[in-house]
Motif scaffolding. Sequence first.
Motif, short mmCIF file in Angstrom:
data_model
loop_
_atom_site.label_atom_id
_atom_site.label_comp_id
_atom_site.label_asym_id
_atom_site.label_seq_id
_atom_site.Cartn_x
_atom_site.Cartn_y
_atom_site.Cartn_z
N GLY A 102 13.91 5.22 -8.73
CA GLY A 102 14.98 5.30 -10.19
C GLY A 102 14.55 5.58 -10.97
O GLY A 102 14.79 5.42 -12.08
N ASP A 141 24.15 3.37 -11.19
CA ASP A 141 22.84 3.97 -12.39
C ASP A 141 23.31 2.73 -13.86
O ASP A 141 21.74 2.08 -14.11
CB ASP A 141 22.40 4.88 -12.77
CG ASP A 141 21.61 5.47 -11.84
OD1 ASP A 141 21.42 4.83 -10.72
OD2 ASP A 141 21.29 7.12 -11.43
N HIS A 170 16.72 -0.85 -14.19
CA HIS A 170 15.71 -0.34 -13.15
C HIS A 170 15.71 1.26 -13.77
O HIS A 170 14.61 1.66 -12.00
CB HIS A 170 16.64 -1.18 -11.99
CG HIS A 170 16.32 -2.92 -12.51
ND1 HIS A 170 14.59 -3.55 -11.92
CD2 HIS A 170 17.19 -3.02 -11.96
CE1 HIS A 170 15.15 -4.23 -12.21
NE2 HIS A 170 16.92 -4.71 -12.27
N VAL A 171 16.12 2.53 -14.17
CA VAL A 171 16.44 2.82 -14.68
C VAL A 171 16.31 3.58 -15.21
O VAL A 171 16.55 3.82 -16.83
CB VAL A 171 17.87 4.17 -14.02
CG1 VAL A 171 17.98 5.15 -13.63
CG2 VAL A 171 18.21 2.82 -12.16
#
Length: 330
Positions: free
Chosen positions: A129, A193, A199-200
Amino acid sequence: MLLEPEGGSGGGKGQGFEVQKSGDARVCLIGYPSVGKSSFLSKVTKTKSEAAAYEFTTLTSVPGVLEYEGAEIQVVDLPGIIRGASEGRGRGRQVVATAKTADLIIIILDATKSHQQREHLERELEAIGIRLNKERPNMSIKIKKTGGIKLNCLTPPKYIDEKLVTSILKDYKVHNADVMVRDENITVDDLIDVINEQHVVYTPCLYVYNKVDSVSLEEVDRIAREPNTVVMSCELDLGIQDVVEEVWYRLDLLRLYTKRRGTAPDFREPMVVRHDSSIEDVCNSIHRDFKFQFKYALVWGSSSKFGNAPQKCGLNHKVHDQDVVSIFTK
């Protein structure tokens, strides 16, 4: 300070791994074993990370402090990554997860080895990520309670449409949302994304090729022309200052000088803040409750609309590098 990971049911605590974030910014060193991460850390900080000409010398995170232009930049030497790191091999998941906290990632590469090393490392970071040298996709998703999924855009996107967006969102258990796309080049990967944005992370990355003393001048010239790249030799002390200067440039930190009423500015020790900081951010850097006593500020420098004369401003004023700031309280 190294933080011990929690011991699980399978045994006691392992080696300290996580490093408490400190300083004005954090830089993480990523690379395969024996590429020179430990040597670089020892050159630019006072920390002596163990270095040797065999693999897996560094088995835990090693932090050091790079002092430059009045800033204290935390540099963290992470254990060497092996292939399959994002799936947990060689504690790789912990390595790349720690890298998620970085303000800048330095990928250190071996100039004597193939270009695939760079691609493999990028793939490992991508899988966990971390998006290198990319901006967050220019789109937003607003969850609703009813109304289905609606795609709004100024120009029809080239690679997605409402049917595809609806299908993907439903896979993520989202059935009602307004999706605003502001860039016609948004892809399916960009959409995913944004759905998984917690989480990125989008992190600037500098590629540093070490051991350039062991390849031809033509090869050094070719490597140095690659995007976001600097070359060096830790063995011969070549190019290390170039790397440090590029790190400072990429972090884009601002130096501010404080001034008390009736005295000259103190140019010896600047206050270092992040790019795009406001007077409120400056107050928070001093103390989180300081803004509640704030009355107004005087600012000299390029952010002042009066040139060399001070501008009276409030908490929302954006400061520039090397501004002089005087804060008045109630």
